[in-house]
Design a protein around this motif. Structure first.
Motif, mmCIF file in Angstrom:
data_model
loop_
_atom_site.group_PDB
_atom_site.id
_atom_site.type_symbol
_atom_site.label_atom_id
_atom_site.label_comp_id
_atom_site.label_asym_id
_atom_site.label_seq_id
_atom_site.Cartn_x
_atom_site.Cartn_y
_atom_site.Cartn_z
ATOM 1 N N TYR A 23 0.817 -1.202 0.000
ATOM 2 C CA TYR A 23 0.000 0.000 0.000
ATOM 3 C C TYR A 23 0.855 1.257 0.000
ATOM 4 O O TYR A 23 1.917 1.298 0.605
ATOM 5 N N GLU A 24 0.340 2.278 -0.631
ATOM 6 C CA GLU A 24 0.919 3.604 -0.485
ATOM 7 C C GLU A 24 0.445 4.149 0.862
ATOM 8 O O GLU A 24 -0.383 3.553 1.534
ATOM 9 N N GLN A 25 0.944 5.305 1.230
ATOM 10 C CA GLN A 25 0.665 5.843 2.560
ATOM 11 C C GLN A 25 -0.827 6.011 2.829
ATOM 12 O O GLN A 25 -1.324 5.570 3.869
ATOM 13 N N GLU A 68 8.450 -3.552 4.492
ATOM 14 C CA GLU A 68 8.881 -4.166 3.249
ATOM 15 C C GLU A 68 8.697 -3.220 2.072
ATOM 16 O O GLU A 68 7.702 -2.529 1.960
ATOM 17 N N LYS A 69 9.687 -3.218 1.219
ATOM 18 C CA LYS A 69 9.710 -2.353 0.025
ATOM 19 C C LYS A 69 9.490 -0.883 0.393
ATOM 20 O O LYS A 69 8.789 -0.152 -0.281
ATOM 21 N N ASN A 70 10.087 -0.495 1.500
ATOM 22 C CA ASN A 70 9.959 0.890 1.957
ATOM 23 C C ASN A 70 11.347 1.441 2.316
ATOM 24 O O ASN A 70 11.521 2.106 3.325
ATOM 25 N N GLU A 71 12.329 1.163 1.483
ATOM 26 C CA GLU A 71 13.675 1.665 1.728
ATOM 27 C C GLU A 71 13.659 3.192 1.660
ATOM 28 O O GLU A 71 12.998 3.783 0.818
ATOM 29 N N ASN A 72 14.392 3.771 2.549
ATOM 30 C CA ASN A 72 14.489 5.241 2.641
ATOM 31 C C ASN A 72 13.126 5.909 2.845
ATOM 32 O O ASN A 72 12.960 7.086 2.544
ATOM 33 N N PHE A 73 12.160 5.157 3.290
ATOM 34 C CA PHE A 73 10.823 5.664 3.631
ATOM 35 C C PHE A 73 10.184 6.425 2.469
ATOM 36 O O PHE A 73 9.588 7.487 2.647
ATOM 37 N N ILE A 74 10.303 5.877 1.301
ATOM 38 C CA ILE A 74 9.717 6.505 0.115
ATOM 39 C C ILE A 74 8.219 6.231 0.044
ATOM 40 O O ILE A 74 7.427 7.123 -0.226
ATOM 41 N N GLU A 78 8.496 8.084 7.412
ATOM 42 C CA GLU A 78 9.208 7.534 8.567
ATOM 43 C C GLU A 78 8.434 7.734 9.871
ATOM 44 O O GLU A 78 8.373 6.850 10.715
ATOM 45 N N ASN A 79 7.832 8.895 10.060
ATOM 46 C CA ASN A 79 7.066 9.160 11.286
ATOM 47 C C ASN A 79 5.854 8.230 11.400
ATOM 48 O O ASN A 79 5.527 7.760 12.492
ATOM 49 N N LYS A 82 7.090 4.722 12.430
ATOM 50 C CA LYS A 82 7.405 4.637 13.864
ATOM 51 C C LYS A 82 6.130 4.582 14.705
ATOM 52 O O LYS A 82 5.992 3.744 15.592
ATOM 53 N N GLU A 83 5.225 5.488 14.453
ATOM 54 C CA GLU A 83 3.999 5.580 15.262
ATOM 55 C C GLU A 83 3.118 4.350 15.095
ATOM 56 O O GLU A 83 2.627 3.780 16.076
ATOM 57 N N TYR A 84 2.915 3.933 13.869
ATOM 58 C CA TYR A 84 2.010 2.817 13.627
ATOM 59 C C TYR A 84 2.625 1.477 14.010
ATOM 60 O O TYR A 84 1.909 0.542 14.347
ATOM 61 N N SER A 85 3.932 1.357 13.977
ATOM 62 C CA SER A 85 4.541 0.113 14.432
ATOM 63 C C SER A 85 4.316 -0.070 15.937
ATOM 64 O O SER A 85 4.047 -1.182 16.404
#
Length: 100
Positions: A23-25, A68-74, A78-79, A82-85
């Motif tokens: 999914y996208e953001q 997964e498939k989120n290198e460099n938080f593209i 990133e926020n 962190k929050e949702y994890s």
């Protein structure tokens, strides 16, 4: 019997080739909200063990979506990761407690 195998083998092959749609953001946030609402609805009623397993599986899938498939938080910020994890871990712990 042989006919059943001829039909069954391609079905198994096709099912094993499925992949996760990342999914996208905005899609992630919508799916997460739906999952949390589903979690709340499940807790309102008597809970079956199968429901807990399903919820646990869905939260694990959402957790995979974050990393997964989120290198460099593209794909996902990133926020948000962190929050949702933290939030996903919280719900997984609740499910784990309910299973006991």
């Amino acid at each position: 019997m042989k006919k059943n195998y001829i039909i069954l083998l391609p079905i198994i092959f096709l099912c094993s080739c499925t992949s996760i749609k990342y999914y996208e953001q905005y899609e992630f946030l919508i799916k997460y909200d739906q999952l949390v609402m589903n979690f709340d609805e499940t807790l309102e009623n008597p809970i079956k063990k199968s429901q807990l397993k399903k919820l646990n599986k869905e939260f694990r899938l959402m957790e995979r979506q974050l990393y997964e498939k989120n290198e460099n938080f593209i794909r996902i910020n990133e926020n948000i990761v962190k929050e949702y994890s933290k939030s996903i871990e919280y719900y997984k712990n609740i499910i784990k407690d309910l299973e006991d």
